[in-house]
Design a protein around this motif. Structure first.
Motif, PDB file in Angstrom:
ATOM      1  N   MET A  52      33.907  25.298 -10.869  1.00 20.09           N
ATOM      2  CA  MET A  52      34.679  25.150 -12.091  1.00 20.09           C
ATOM      3  C   MET A  52      33.799  25.536 -13.261  1.00 20.09           C
ATOM      4  O   MET A  52      32.607  25.258 -13.271  1.00 20.09           O
ATOM      5  N   ASP A  53      34.411  26.124 -14.232  1.00 19.01           N
ATOM      6  CA  ASP A  53      33.709  26.501 -15.449  1.00 19.01           C
ATOM      7  C   ASP A  53      33.167  25.253 -16.146  1.00 19.01           C
ATOM      8  O   ASP A  53      33.914  24.295 -16.387  1.00 19.01           O
ATOM      9  N   ARG A  54      31.882  25.241 -16.443  1.00 18.20           N
ATOM     10  CA  ARG A  54      31.236  24.069 -17.035  1.00 18.20           C
ATOM     11  C   ARG A  54      31.863  23.684 -18.380  1.00 18.20           C
ATOM     12  O   ARG A  54      32.050  22.519 -18.682  1.00 18.20           O
ATOM     13  N   ALA A  55      32.193  24.677 -19.201  1.00 20.13           N
ATOM     14  CA  ALA A  55      32.791  24.396 -20.507  1.00 20.13           C
ATOM     15  C   ALA A  55      34.143  23.701 -20.347  1.00 20.13           C
ATOM     16  O   ALA A  55      34.483  22.791 -21.117  1.00 20.13           O
ATOM     17  N   GLU A  56      34.932  24.113 -19.360  1.00 19.11           N
ATOM     18  CA  GLU A  56      36.228  23.477 -19.121  1.00 19.11           C
ATOM     19  C   GLU A  56      36.044  22.046 -18.637  1.00 19.11           C
ATOM     20  O   GLU A  56      36.779  21.145 -19.037  1.00 19.11           O
ATOM     21  N   LEU A  57      35.057  21.818 -17.772  1.00 18.98           N
ATOM     22  CA  LEU A  57      34.784  20.455 -17.312  1.00 18.98           C
ATOM     23  C   LEU A  57      34.335  19.593 -18.487  1.00 18.98           C
ATOM     24  O   LEU A  57      34.747  18.435 -18.610  1.00 18.98           O
ATOM     25  N   GLU A  58      33.517  20.132 -19.381  1.00 18.87           N
ATOM     26  CA  GLU A  58      33.093  19.389 -20.573  1.00 18.87           C
ATOM     27  C   GLU A  58      34.293  19.020 -21.440  1.00 18.87           C
ATOM     28  O   GLU A  58      34.378  17.915 -21.965  1.00 18.87           O
ATOM     29  N   ARG A  59      35.235  19.947 -21.582  1.00 19.51           N
ATOM     30  CA  ARG A  59      36.438  19.674 -22.370  1.00 19.51           C
ATOM     31  C   ARG A  59      37.250  18.537 -21.744  1.00 19.51           C
ATOM     32  O   ARG A  59      37.653  17.592 -22.423  1.00 19.51           O
ATOM     33  N   LEU A  60      37.481  18.626 -20.434  1.00 22.88           N
ATOM     34  CA  LEU A  60      38.238  17.576 -19.739  1.00 22.88           C
ATOM     35  C   LEU A  60      37.536  16.221 -19.825  1.00 22.88           C
ATOM     36  O   LEU A  60      38.170  15.192 -20.071  1.00 22.88           O
ATOM     37  N   ARG A  91      28.512  11.860 -18.893  1.00 21.80           N
ATOM     38  CA  ARG A  91      27.380  12.388 -18.110  1.00 21.80           C
ATOM     39  C   ARG A  91      27.613  12.221 -16.618  1.00 21.80           C
ATOM     40  O   ARG A  91      27.273  13.093 -15.816  1.00 21.80           O
ATOM     41  N   LEU A  92      28.185  11.099 -16.236  1.00 25.00           N
ATOM     42  CA  LEU A  92      28.483  10.861 -14.818  1.00 25.00           C
ATOM     43  C   LEU A  92      29.471  11.903 -14.294  1.00 25.00           C
ATOM     44  O   LEU A  92      29.270  12.474 -13.219  1.00 25.00           O
ATOM     45  N   ILE A  93      30.506  12.174 -15.057  1.00 22.08           N
ATOM     46  CA  ILE A  93      31.485  13.184 -14.661  1.00 22.08           C
ATOM     47  C   ILE A  93      30.811  14.543 -14.531  1.00 22.08           C
ATOM     48  O   ILE A  93      31.021  15.256 -13.542  1.00 22.08           O
ATOM     49  N   MET A  94      30.009  14.889 -15.500  1.00 23.21           N
ATOM     50  CA  MET A  94      29.341  16.199 -15.467  1.00 23.21           C
ATOM     51  C   MET A  94      28.374  16.285 -14.284  1.00 23.21           C
ATOM     52  O   MET A  94      28.234  17.334 -13.673  1.00 23.21           O
ATOM     53  N   ARG A  95      27.746  15.210 -13.956  1.00 19.92           N
ATOM     54  CA  ARG A  95      26.783  15.195 -12.849  1.00 19.92           C
ATOM     55  C   ARG A  95      27.473  15.241 -11.490  1.00 19.92           C
ATOM     56  O   ARG A  95      27.051  15.965 -10.587  1.00 19.92           O
ATOM     57  N   GLU A  96      28.548  14.491 -11.319  1.00 19.76           N
ATOM     58  CA  GLU A  96      29.153  14.336 -10.001  1.00 19.76           C
ATOM     59  C   GLU A  96      30.291  15.316  -9.704  1.00 19.76           C
ATOM     60  O   GLU A  96      30.555  15.602  -8.545  1.00 19.76           O
ATOM     61  N   VAL A 130      30.676  18.485 -11.216  1.00 24.54           N
ATOM     62  CA  VAL A 130      30.381  19.878 -11.549  1.00 24.54           C
ATOM     63  C   VAL A 130      30.466  20.793 -10.332  1.00 24.54           C
ATOM     64  O   VAL A 130      30.794  21.965 -10.459  1.00 24.54           O
ATOM     65  N   GLY A 131      30.253  20.309  -9.144  1.00 24.17           N
ATOM     66  CA  GLY A 131      30.284  21.135  -7.946  1.00 24.17           C
ATOM     67  C   GLY A 131      31.675  21.381  -7.374  1.00 24.17           C
ATOM     68  O   GLY A 131      31.811  22.095  -6.386  1.00 24.17           O
ATOM     69  N   PHE A 132      32.700  20.829  -7.989  1.00 25.24           N
ATOM     70  CA  PHE A 132      34.063  21.012  -7.500  1.00 25.24           C
ATOM     71  C   PHE A 132      34.678  22.263  -8.117  1.00 25.24           C
ATOM     72  O   PHE A 132      34.329  22.662  -9.227  1.00 25.24           O
ATOM     73  N   ASP A 133      35.617  22.858  -7.392  1.00 26.07           N
ATOM     74  CA  ASP A 133      36.246  24.097  -7.858  1.00 26.07           C
ATOM     75  C   ASP A 133      37.276  23.869  -8.955  1.00 26.07           C
ATOM     76  O   ASP A 133      37.441  24.692  -9.840  1.00 26.07           O
ATOM     77  N   HIS A 134      38.011  22.774  -8.874  1.00 26.22           N
ATOM     78  CA  HIS A 134      39.077  22.471  -9.828  1.00 26.22           C
ATOM     79  C   HIS A 134      39.019  20.990 -10.181  1.00 26.22           C
ATOM     80  O   HIS A 134      38.827  20.155  -9.309  1.00 26.22           O
ATOM     81  N   VAL A 135      39.216  20.691 -11.456  1.00 27.39           N
ATOM     82  CA  VAL A 135      39.320  19.304 -11.909  1.00 27.39           C
ATOM     83  C   VAL A 135      40.525  19.238 -12.838  1.00 27.39           C
ATOM     84  O   VAL A 135      40.736  20.130 -13.661  1.00 27.39           O
ATOM     85  N   VAL A 136      41.317  18.191 -12.682  1.00 28.45           N
ATOM     86  CA  VAL A 136      42.496  18.031 -13.523  1.00 28.45           C
ATOM     87  C   VAL A 136      42.571  16.585 -14.011  1.00 28.45           C
ATOM     88  O   VAL A 136      42.219  15.655 -13.285  1.00 28.45           O
ATOM     89  N   SER A 137      42.992  16.443 -15.252  1.00 29.37           N
ATOM     90  CA  SER A 137      43.219  15.129 -15.827  1.00 29.37           C
ATOM     91  C   SER A 137      44.660  14.735 -15.524  1.00 29.37           C
ATOM     92  O   SER A 137      45.574  15.547 -15.670  1.00 29.37           O
ATOM     93  N   CYS A 138      44.848  13.513 -15.096  1.00 24.35           N
ATOM     94  CA  CYS A 138      46.196  13.049 -14.783  1.00 24.35           C
ATOM     95  C   CYS A 138      46.225  11.546 -14.946  1.00 24.35           C
ATOM     96  O   CYS A 138      45.250  10.941 -15.354  1.00 24.35           O
ATOM     97  N   SER A 139      47.348  10.961 -14.632  1.00 24.32           N
ATOM     98  CA  SER A 139      47.435   9.505 -14.686  1.00 24.32           C
ATOM     99  C   SER A 139      47.783   8.976 -13.308  1.00 24.32           C
ATOM    100  O   SER A 139      48.358   9.679 -12.484  1.00 24.32           O
ATOM    101  N   SER A 140      47.412   7.738 -13.088  1.00 20.58           N
ATOM    102  CA  SER A 140      47.777   7.104 -11.821  1.00 20.58           C
ATOM    103  C   SER A 140      49.241   6.696 -11.896  1.00 20.58           C
ATOM    104  O   SER A 140      49.866   6.750 -12.963  1.00 20.58           O
ATOM    105  N   ALA A 141      49.776   6.273 -10.791  1.00 22.20           N
ATOM    106  CA  ALA A 141      51.160   5.821 -10.754  1.00 22.20           C
ATOM    107  C   ALA A 141      51.379   4.635 -11.690  1.00 22.20           C
ATOM    108  O   ALA A 141      52.485   4.408 -12.167  1.00 22.20           O
ATOM    109  N   THR A 142      50.304   3.904 -12.003  1.00 25.54           N
ATOM    110  CA  THR A 142      50.410   2.765 -12.920  1.00 25.54           C
ATOM    111  C   THR A 142      50.105   3.146 -14.357  1.00 25.54           C
ATOM    112  O   THR A 142      50.112   2.304 -15.239  1.00 25.54           O
TER     113      THR A 142
END
Length: 142
Positions: A1-9, A27-32, A34-46
């Motif tokens: 995944m593009d680092r800038a997009e992950l930083e935005r999310l 920082r935790l999100i960026m560290r853990e 960053v190696g994934f291809d896609h990241v999406v922001s969403c909400s849980s069922a609750t």
């Protein structure tokens, strides 16, 4: 995944958190994740905010933290159904891992480990990348 997009999310995800805890969750999100291809922001069922990540071969990660308390957890799921829930100490700047528990896909299926997500519509194209059993565990169908 593009680092800038992950930083935005990650920046959007922590917007409602206090500054110190928010920076640490960022920082935790960026560290853990960053190696994934896609990241999406969403909400849980609750309705709780979540980040879902999908990596090569069907690896999945789920981060659901409100930045409160002394720990943040990320659940990692391998394509074969092996599950690890890693907890990190939000009170320490280095974010050390303080706990890691292993689970099975059956634990995911009972719904007690990870809240099902309501991802945006464009995640439907990802359905074929996940085994159906994992999809049913992690995604809330509308």
């Amino acid at each position: 995944m593009d680092r800038a997009e992950l930083e935005r999310l990650a920046g959007e995800y922590i917007a409602d958190m206090t500054s110190i805890r928010g920076r640490r969750v960022f920082r935790l999100i960026m560290r853990e994740l960053v190696g994934f291809d896609h990241v999406v922001s969403c909400s849980s069922a609750t309705g709780a905010a979540m980040l879902l990540a999908l990596g090569e071969g069907g690896r999945i990660a789920c981060c659901r933290s409100n930045g409160k308390g002394e720990r943040a957890e990320i659940v990692f799921v391998e394509r074969d159904g092996a599950v690890a829930c890693r907890a990190y100490n939000l009170l320490k700047d280095s974010l050390p891992e303080i706990d890691c528990q292993s689970f099975t896909i059956e634990d995911l299926e009972n719904g007690s480990l990870v809240a099902r997500a309501r991802p945006p519509a464009d995640w439907n194209g990802w359905r074929g990348l996940l085994p159906e059993r994992l999809w049913r565990c992690l995604i809330e169908e509308e």
